[in-house]
Every structure is written in structure tokens, then in C-alpha cells.
Write a protein that holds these residues in place. Sequence first.
Motif, PDB file in Angstrom:
ATOM      1  N   ILE A  54       0.828  -1.202   0.000  1.00 22.33           N
ATOM      2  CA  ILE A  54       0.000   0.000   0.000  1.00 22.33           C
ATOM      3  C   ILE A  54       0.865   1.255   0.000  1.00 22.33           C
ATOM      4  CG2 ILE A  54      -1.608   1.359   1.413  1.00 22.33           C
ATOM      5  CD1 ILE A  54      -2.973  -1.257   2.163  1.00 22.33           C
ATOM      6  N   ALA A  55       2.037   1.169   0.630  1.00 20.05           N
ATOM      7  CA  ALA A  55       2.952   2.308   0.665  1.00 20.05           C
ATOM      8  C   ALA A  55       3.643   2.545  -0.675  1.00 20.05           C
ATOM      9  CB  ALA A  55       3.995   2.105   1.754  1.00 20.05           C
ATOM     10  N   GLY A  56       3.407   1.663  -1.627  1.00 22.95           N
ATOM     11  CA  GLY A  56       3.937   1.868  -2.966  1.00 22.95           C
ATOM     12  C   GLY A  56       5.107   0.998  -3.339  1.00 22.95           C
ATOM     13  N   GLU A  57       5.598   0.172  -2.412  1.00 26.98           N
ATOM     14  CA  GLU A  57       6.726  -0.695  -2.726  1.00 26.98           C
ATOM     15  C   GLU A  57       6.321  -1.695  -3.807  1.00 26.98           C
ATOM     16  OE1 GLU A  57      10.002  -3.524  -0.388  1.00 26.98           O
ATOM     17  OE2 GLU A  57       8.449  -2.447   0.740  1.00 26.98           O
ATOM     18  N   PRO A  58       7.164  -1.923  -4.787  1.00 31.63           N
ATOM     19  CA  PRO A  58       6.819  -2.869  -5.851  1.00 31.63           C
ATOM     20  C   PRO A  58       6.438  -4.242  -5.299  1.00 31.63           C
ATOM     21  CG  PRO A  58       8.767  -1.631  -6.447  1.00 31.63           C
ATOM     22  CD  PRO A  58       8.466  -1.274  -5.028  1.00 31.63           C
ATOM     23  N   LEU A  59       5.433  -4.846  -5.886  1.00 36.16           N
ATOM     24  CA  LEU A  59       4.963  -6.149  -5.441  1.00 36.16           C
ATOM     25  C   LEU A  59       6.090  -7.169  -5.436  1.00 36.16           C
ATOM     26  CD1 LEU A  59       2.572  -8.047  -4.687  1.00 36.16           C
ATOM     27  CD2 LEU A  59       2.307  -8.456  -7.166  1.00 36.16           C
ATOM     28  N   GLU A  60       6.972  -7.094  -6.438  1.00 37.30           N
ATOM     29  CA  GLU A  60       8.053  -8.072  -6.541  1.00 37.30           C
ATOM     30  C   GLU A  60       8.992  -7.993  -5.336  1.00 37.30           C
ATOM     31  OE1 GLU A  60       6.495  -7.043 -10.563  1.00 37.30           O
ATOM     32  OE2 GLU A  60       7.214  -5.875  -8.859  1.00 37.30           O
ATOM     33  N   TYR A  61       9.257  -6.790  -4.850  1.00 38.78           N
ATOM     34  CA  TYR A  61      10.096  -6.648  -3.655  1.00 38.78           C
ATOM     35  C   TYR A  61       9.386  -7.205  -2.424  1.00 38.78           C
ATOM     36  CZ  TYR A  61      13.072  -3.320  -6.242  1.00 38.78           C
ATOM     37  OH  TYR A  61      13.925  -2.717  -7.140  1.00 38.78           O
TER      38      TYR A  61
ATOM     39  N   VAL B  27      10.055 -12.527  -8.800  1.00 44.22           N
ATOM     40  CA  VAL B  27       9.348 -12.072  -9.993  1.00 44.22           C
ATOM     41  C   VAL B  27       9.238 -13.253 -10.946  1.00 44.22           C
ATOM     42  CG1 VAL B  27      11.486 -11.324 -11.123  1.00 44.22           C
ATOM     43  CG2 VAL B  27       9.301 -10.335 -11.843  1.00 44.22           C
ATOM     44  N   GLU B  28       8.144 -13.316 -11.663  1.00 44.93           N
ATOM     45  CA  GLU B  28       8.000 -14.351 -12.683  1.00 44.93           C
ATOM     46  C   GLU B  28       8.581 -13.846 -13.987  1.00 44.93           C
ATOM     47  OE1 GLU B  28       4.537 -16.946 -14.947  1.00 44.93           O
ATOM     48  OE2 GLU B  28       4.148 -16.153 -12.945  1.00 44.93           O
ATOM     49  N   PHE B  29       9.446 -14.650 -14.589  1.00 44.75           N
ATOM     50  CA  PHE B  29      10.108 -14.261 -15.838  1.00 44.75           C
ATOM     51  C   PHE B  29      10.426 -15.504 -16.641  1.00 44.75           C
ATOM     52  CE2 PHE B  29      13.924 -13.519 -18.378  1.00 44.75           C
ATOM     53  CZ  PHE B  29      13.597 -12.349 -19.043  1.00 44.75           C
ATOM     54  N   ALA B  30       9.962 -15.542 -17.874  1.00 41.72           N
ATOM     55  CA  ALA B  30      10.267 -16.653 -18.785  1.00 41.72           C
ATOM     56  C   ALA B  30       9.951 -18.008 -18.172  1.00 41.72           C
ATOM     57  CB  ALA B  30      11.726 -16.591 -19.227  1.00 41.72           C
ATOM     58  N   GLY B  31       8.849 -18.076 -17.445  1.00 41.50           N
ATOM     59  CA  GLY B  31       8.430 -19.335 -16.846  1.00 41.50           C
ATOM     60  C   GLY B  31       9.131 -19.687 -15.555  1.00 41.50           C
ATOM     61  N   LEU B  32       9.938 -18.780 -15.022  1.00 40.34           N
ATOM     62  CA  LEU B  32      10.696 -19.030 -13.797  1.00 40.34           C
ATOM     63  C   LEU B  32      10.296 -18.037 -12.711  1.00 40.34           C
ATOM     64  CD1 LEU B  32      14.231 -19.276 -15.417  1.00 40.34           C
ATOM     65  CD2 LEU B  32      12.757 -21.195 -14.809  1.00 40.34           C
ATOM     66  N   ARG B  33      10.514 -18.418 -11.459  1.00 41.44           N
ATOM     67  CA  ARG B  33      10.455 -17.476 -10.349  1.00 41.44           C
ATOM     68  C   ARG B  33      11.880 -17.091  -9.990  1.00 41.44           C
ATOM     69  NH1 ARG B  33       5.894 -18.646  -5.670  1.00 41.44           N
ATOM     70  NH2 ARG B  33       4.054 -18.339  -7.003  1.00 41.44           N
ATOM     71  N   LEU B  34      12.205 -15.830 -10.179  1.00 39.10           N
ATOM     72  CA  LEU B  34      13.545 -15.349  -9.908  1.00 39.10           C
ATOM     73  C   LEU B  34      13.560 -14.517  -8.635  1.00 39.10           C
ATOM     74  CD1 LEU B  34      14.628 -14.176 -13.477  1.00 39.10           C
ATOM     75  CD2 LEU B  34      15.018 -16.399 -12.391  1.00 39.10           C
ATOM     76  N   ALA B  35      14.582 -14.713  -7.824  1.00 44.34           N
ATOM     77  CA  ALA B  35      14.734 -13.908  -6.619  1.00 44.34           C
ATOM     78  C   ALA B  35      15.039 -12.464  -6.993  1.00 44.34           C
ATOM     79  CB  ALA B  35      15.865 -14.470  -5.760  1.00 44.34           C
ATOM     80  N   VAL B  36      14.425 -11.534  -6.287  1.00 42.33           N
ATOM     81  CA  VAL B  36      14.720 -10.117  -6.437  1.00 42.33           C
ATOM     82  C   VAL B  36      15.030  -9.551  -5.059  1.00 42.33           C
ATOM     83  CG1 VAL B  36      13.293  -9.839  -8.492  1.00 42.33           C
ATOM     84  CG2 VAL B  36      12.298  -9.439  -6.242  1.00 42.33           C
ATOM     85  N   ALA B  37      15.579  -8.334  -5.051  1.00 39.16           N
ATOM     86  CA  ALA B  37      15.935  -7.692  -3.788  1.00 39.16           C
ATOM     87  C   ALA B  37      15.675  -6.204  -3.905  1.00 39.16           C
ATOM     88  CB  ALA B  37      17.404  -7.953  -3.453  1.00 39.16           C
ATOM     89  N   PRO B  38      15.371  -5.540  -2.803  1.00 39.07           N
ATOM     90  CA  PRO B  38      15.092  -4.099  -2.844  1.00 39.07           C
ATOM     91  C   PRO B  38      16.207  -3.324  -3.544  1.00 39.07           C
ATOM     92  CG  PRO B  38      14.506  -4.974  -0.703  1.00 39.07           C
ATOM     93  CD  PRO B  38      15.197  -6.086  -1.440  1.00 39.07           C
TER      94      PRO B  38
ATOM     95  N   ALA C 263       9.304   2.341 -10.200  1.00 42.26           N
ATOM     96  CA  ALA C 263      10.664   2.273 -10.737  1.00 42.26           C
ATOM     97  C   ALA C 263      11.516   3.414 -10.204  1.00 42.26           C
ATOM     98  CB  ALA C 263      10.627   2.318 -12.261  1.00 42.26           C
ATOM     99  N   ARG C 264      11.076   4.640 -10.397  1.00 44.66           N
ATOM    100  CA  ARG C 264      11.950   5.779 -10.082  1.00 44.66           C
ATOM    101  C   ARG C 264      12.225   5.924  -8.591  1.00 44.66           C
ATOM    102  NH1 ARG C 264       6.900   8.578 -10.976  1.00 44.66           N
ATOM    103  NH2 ARG C 264       6.323   9.749  -9.087  1.00 44.66           N
ATOM    104  N   ASP C 265      11.294   5.499  -7.731  1.00 42.17           N
ATOM    105  CA  ASP C 265      11.486   5.679  -6.293  1.00 42.17           C
ATOM    106  C   ASP C 265      12.079   4.464  -5.594  1.00 42.17           C
ATOM    107  OD1 ASP C 265      10.425   8.170  -6.581  1.00 42.17           O
ATOM    108  OD2 ASP C 265       8.522   7.751  -5.584  1.00 42.17           O
ATOM    109  N   PHE C 266      12.105   3.312  -6.267  1.00 42.76           N
ATOM    110  CA  PHE C 266      12.530   2.102  -5.568  1.00 42.76           C
ATOM    111  C   PHE C 266      13.707   1.395  -6.227  1.00 42.76           C
ATOM    112  CE2 PHE C 266       8.264   2.792  -3.969  1.00 42.76           C
ATOM    113  CZ  PHE C 266       8.389   2.488  -2.621  1.00 42.76           C
TER     114      PHE C 266
END
Length: 269
Positions: free
Chosen positions: A34-41, A46-57, A192-195
Motif C-alpha cells: 500500500i505504501a507503494g513498494e513494488p509487489l516483486e520486492y 518475480v515471474e520471468f520466462a516461466g521461472l520465479r527469480l529472486a529479487v531484492a530491494p 521504478a523511479r522511487d525504488f
Amino acid sequence: MRAAGCVFAEDEAALLIAATTDAGELEALVARRIAGEPLEYVLGWVEFAGLRLAVAPGVFVPRRRTELLVRLALRSLRSAVGASRNDLAGDDGFETPLHGSSTIGGSVLEVCCGVAPVATAVKRRMPQASVVASDLDPAAVAAARRNLEPLGGAVVEGDLFAGLPAGARFDVIVANAPYVPTDEVRNMPREARDFEHALALDGGADGLALHRRIAGEAATWLKPGGTLLVETSRRQASVDLEIFESHGWRAEIARDDELDATAVCAVRA
């Protein structure tokens, strides 16, 4: 969440609920979103090319359009090692099975890798290939290692090619280097621009500063007949062609309208 502006509130809520069975933790996850942080973080993946890839802030979140680089890399690698299309036939649009039945080798380098989405997708489909990823951002390197190293790939920290061992050569080099002009970063979506870290977004005055460096440096790291693949935008494609051709590349533009994706495909002239 919908009241806070989440367009796909119901879908996002389902993902957050699935992420934890602890009510307090769920409340904290929802508050972050709700505070605006990307869902992936918030989810950590994140889902990409059929995979779940780890992401970080702070680390660049792979966009679906970059799947074009995966397809092009697989095609170029197949050509480099002399494999037939049947050797790499798959049913997911990427010409190769997701779970790595291919015994085809070859080598791929992903620079400006972020979480190494292209490198990881290629390695999952071609486990015998030698796959390396490189990034300048230590946070990106850490995330990339979580994705690629368990598959047998390698991740190095360095500015473009600086972290690679002398003499390394690759059949395919791919790059999703930042290509947003500096003055346009402020117009990007807030998520994107804030996170995301500025170095993962800002491509310099015209957005193509890193593309010029890649065009000037990549040939040293390619095997004879190797291919260089660089994501760009439809608007910048013609200038990118001039850049690569001025550095001695024979280049063309690949386009996928469904993904809204554009890439430069280059080989030495």
C-alpha cells in the motif's frame, strides 16, 4: 489495496496471502504494498520466462519485454554450436524445454545483469552451456547469485566486462543496460523511479551512454562469429544501429510487438 491504487488488487492480495500463514506478517506485507513498494520486492520474487527469480530491494525488476533477449540468445547459441532446431525444440515459445534436457553447450555472458534473468533462463534450458553474468551493483550481484549459481552458472562483480578473467570469450553476449535518458527518469512509474537504483535506470543524456561503451568493448570478449544482443526501445533503435555500425558491427533490429520489445542484434562486420 484497490483504494490505495493497486490496479490488480485481487490478484496481488492472493499472492500476498499465499506468501505467509502469519497474520501479522501478512499485515506487514500489505502495508508495504500500500505504501507503494513494488509487489516483486514485497514477495521477494518475480515471474520471468516461466521461472520465479529472486529479487531484492533496489535491484532492477526484470520486465517481460526482456524475454525477447532470451529467445534471441537461445537462437544465437543454437547457431553458434551448430545445433538443429529439433535439438532445442520446446513448447514454451523459447525453442528449448524449461527443465534443461538439452545437451548443447556453448557460452553466454549477460552484462548489466541485475538479477540475471536472461542468464538464468538460458542456463535452465541449456544446462551444458557455460553461462556467466556480470553487474556493477553489489545488491544485484547478490540477487543474481541466488538465481544463477545453484544452476552451475557464475556471477562476477564489475563494470561491464571488468570483472571477467583475461582471455574469456563467449558465443553470445546479452545486455539489458539502462537506456532511459536522464531527464526522463523522473517520468517513469513511481515503482521504478522511487525504488529501483538509479544506476539501473539512467542511461545518460540520450539513454545510450552504456550502449556506446558496449559497442566499443564487446568485440574483445566474443568468439569469432559470436553475437551481441542489446535491448533498446523502438524510439532509440535507429540511433543504436548507427552506434553499433560505427564501431564495426553488422547490426539489425529485432522486434516483438506482443512483448513491446526491441533489441539490437550485432555481429562483427
